[in-house]
Design a protein around this motif. Structure first.
Motif, PDB file in Angstrom:
ATOM      1  N   LYS A 231      -6.503  -3.932   9.200  1.00 10.16           N
ATOM      2  CA  LYS A 231      -5.070  -4.489   8.972  1.00 10.16           C
ATOM      3  C   LYS A 231      -4.629  -5.916   9.334  1.00 10.16           C
ATOM      4  O   LYS A 231      -4.323  -6.861   8.761  1.00 10.16           O
ATOM      5  CB  LYS A 231      -3.959  -3.731   9.303  1.00 10.16           C
TER       6      LYS A 231
ATOM      7  N   GLU B 254      -6.456  -8.691   7.484  1.00  7.27           N
ATOM      8  CA  GLU B 254      -5.984  -9.021   6.182  1.00  7.27           C
ATOM      9  C   GLU B 254      -4.926  -9.861   6.317  1.00  7.27           C
ATOM     10  O   GLU B 254      -4.194 -10.261   5.125  1.00  7.27           O
ATOM     11  CB  GLU B 254      -5.602  -7.507   5.365  1.00  7.27           C
ATOM     12  N   GLY B 255      -4.445 -10.074   7.560  1.00  7.57           N
ATOM     13  CA  GLY B 255      -3.035 -10.892   7.829  1.00  7.57           C
ATOM     14  C   GLY B 255      -3.250 -12.292   7.848  1.00  7.57           C
ATOM     15  O   GLY B 255      -4.548 -12.861   7.419  1.00  7.57           O
ATOM     16  N   PRO B 256      -2.525 -13.178   8.098  1.00  2.67           N
ATOM     17  CA  PRO B 256      -2.508 -14.453   7.932  1.00  2.67           C
ATOM     18  C   PRO B 256      -3.525 -15.353   8.923  1.00  2.67           C
ATOM     19  O   PRO B 256      -3.771 -16.371   8.607  1.00  2.67           O
ATOM     20  CB  PRO B 256      -1.006 -15.139   8.283  1.00  2.67           C
TER      21      PRO B 256
ATOM     22  N   TYR C 265       1.169 -10.779  11.228  1.00  4.95           N
ATOM     23  CA  TYR C 265       1.214 -10.171   9.716  1.00  4.95           C
ATOM     24  C   TYR C 265       1.958 -10.984   8.714  1.00  4.95           C
ATOM     25  O   TYR C 265       2.930 -11.594   9.058  1.00  4.95           O
ATOM     26  CB  TYR C 265       1.970  -8.602  10.004  1.00  4.95           C
ATOM     27  N   ASP C 266       1.836 -10.431   7.522  1.00  2.10           N
ATOM     28  CA  ASP C 266       2.826 -10.948   6.375  1.00  2.10           C
ATOM     29  C   ASP C 266       3.470  -9.679   6.246  1.00  2.10           C
ATOM     30  O   ASP C 266       2.987  -8.847   5.357  1.00  2.10           O
ATOM     31  CB  ASP C 266       1.827 -11.237   5.235  1.00  2.10           C
TER      32      ASP C 266
ATOM     33  N   LYS D  34       6.128  -8.812   4.513  1.00  2.00           N
ATOM     34  CA  LYS D  34       6.401  -8.340   3.011  1.00  2.00           C
ATOM     35  C   LYS D  34       5.017  -7.775   2.329  1.00  2.00           C
ATOM     36  O   LYS D  34       5.100  -6.555   1.680  1.00  2.00           O
ATOM     37  CB  LYS D  34       7.057  -9.106   2.354  1.00  2.00           C
ATOM     38  N   LYS D  35       4.040  -8.564   2.429  1.00  2.00           N
ATOM     39  CA  LYS D  35       2.864  -8.009   1.666  1.00  2.00           C
ATOM     40  C   LYS D  35       2.251  -6.854   2.412  1.00  2.00           C
ATOM     41  O   LYS D  35       1.589  -5.848   1.754  1.00  2.00           O
ATOM     42  CB  LYS D  35       1.816  -9.209   1.589  1.00  2.00           C
ATOM     43  N   GLN D  36       2.219  -6.822   3.468  1.00  2.00           N
ATOM     44  CA  GLN D  36       1.520  -5.796   4.349  1.00  2.00           C
ATOM     45  C   GLN D  36       2.599  -4.827   4.848  1.00  2.00           C
ATOM     46  O   GLN D  36       1.934  -3.718   5.658  1.00  2.00           O
ATOM     47  CB  GLN D  36       0.858  -6.411   5.649  1.00  2.00           C
ATOM     48  N   ASN D  37       3.665  -4.764   4.476  1.00  2.00           N
ATOM     49  CA  ASN D  37       4.629  -3.409   4.827  1.00  2.00           C
ATOM     50  C   ASN D  37       4.489  -3.215   6.223  1.00  2.00           C
ATOM     51  O   ASN D  37       4.439  -1.946   6.622  1.00  2.00           O
ATOM     52  CB  ASN D  37       4.350  -2.366   3.975  1.00  2.00           C
ATOM     53  N   THR D  38       4.850  -4.331   7.171  1.00  2.00           N
ATOM     54  CA  THR D  38       4.826  -4.037   8.771  1.00  2.00           C
ATOM     55  C   THR D  38       6.214  -4.195   9.239  1.00  2.00           C
ATOM     56  O   THR D  38       6.143  -4.176  10.387  1.00  2.00           O
ATOM     57  CB  THR D  38       3.886  -4.987   9.232  1.00  2.00           C
TER      58      THR D  38
END
Length: 337
Positions: A28, A31-33, A267-268, A270-274
């Motif tokens: 995860k 997959e983030g910024p 993390y992003d 919004k996109k990653q729901n964190t």
């Protein structure tokens, strides 16, 4: 001669260098910024192990070996190890690092552990007690959820204020050999308790401690926020950031223009729901190594204040209805030409 500054700070006469660092994260985080910045991104968050706890131990084992290797050293060159994690009795650390047989100081500062480890490691080198030490920590989403909240199978709904525990380990080799970054001073934090009891709102619990140590640091050193390229907290997230800014202003300092938070960066949301962002010992450790430290080493930034933040709760204290105190430690990192 190392100098005591104010009530809680030290300035190092012979500032120890950050010779190398390593960052290993889960899928995860990859997959983030910042995904392309980490040294290793695992495709399987169990990292080939049978349990989440063993996976976290593997994170520490590999991060240690990578950082030492980057420094051109061998395991036997490391005099002391400063490390800790979030699990009961620091089992990720003890089981992960015992095979290396390096003298270990096991630490617990919750999510502030990276700052505590860097502070103590820097003090050790600056005082002449070691030529090389390793300061490190780790966290794992699944092992933390299992211990502090709900088993993953429960699939509970998370409030917007909740943060996502980072799966990752960051390790740093500190020593006297010259490099592009050095630790020039530290401010050790105090336990600060504003009476927060919501374990799903770590930002609110930790922000007061972050504000306290940042204001104390600026006062002790007689400096101002504008003298730093960035003041970087560990894992306050978007909720804690707003609280930090307000409390710092009450203390006489406006840090909003230079503040960044590792939990927001990794993390992003919004996109990653964190939710509000990232948290966990590994959050600040891997984000400093992979992202912020590189800006200092390149000379793009000359000086940063690194302030990992921790929530000092346990399953026992939470279940008994106790509050969630916070702590934070500040580390001054400067470019070394």
């Amino acid at each position: 001669m190392n100098v005591q500054i104010g009530k809680q700070s030290l300035r190092f006469a012979e500032a120890p260098y950050i010779i190398s660092s390593a960052s290993i994260v889960g899928k995860k985080e990859g997959e983030g910024p910042l995904g392309s910045c980490f040294d290793v991104v695992g495709e399987d968050d169990k990292f080939g192990q049978n349990t989440w706890e063993e996976a976290e131990s593997t994170l520490q084992k590999e991060a240690f070996l990578m950082a030492v290797g980057k420094a051109g050293l061998k395991t036997e060159d490391i005099r002391y190890l400063f490390s800790g994690d979030l699990l009961g009795q620091n089992i990720a650390t003890s089981f992960g690092l015992m095979d290396y047989q390096v003298p270990l100081f096991g630490l617990y500062g919750a999510c502030s552990t990276c700052g505590e480890a860097l502070s103590l490691g820097a003090m050790c080198v600056a005082a002449g007690y070691a030529d090389y030490v390793v300061s490190m920590t780790s966290s794992h989403f699944a092992s933390a959820e299992k211990q502090f909240r709900f088993p993953l199978e429960y699939a509970n709904q998370r409030p917007a204020s909740a943060t996502w525990t980072v799966t990752g380990s960051g390790a740093y080799v500190l020593g006297k050999a010259r490099s592009k970054a050095r630790i020039t001073g530290i401010t050790t934090g105090k336990i600060v308790d504003y009476g927060i009891k919501d374990s799903m709102n770590m930002g609110a619990a930790m922000a007061p401690a972050a504000a306290d140590v940042i204001c104390r640091h600026l006062s002790d050193f007689g400096t101002s926020p504008k003298e730093y390229d960035q003041i970087i907290t560990g894992d306050l997230g978007t909720v804690g950031q707003e609280i930090l800014w307000d409390l710092a202003r009450q203390g006489g300092y406006d840090i909003s223009g230079v503040h960044a938070d590792c939990g927001i960066e990794i993390y992003d949301a919004k996109k990653q729901n964190t939710g509000a962002g990232g948290s966990g010992c590994g959050c600040s450790a891997v984000t400093l190594s992979a992202h912020f430290l590189k800006k200092v080493e390149s000379g793009r930034w000359k000086k940063i204040l690194f302030v990992p933040t921790g929530a000092l709760l346990s399953t026992v204290s939470f279940n008994e209805g106790m509050t969630v105190p916070g702590i934070a430690h500040a580390v001054v990192i400067e470019h070394a030409a």
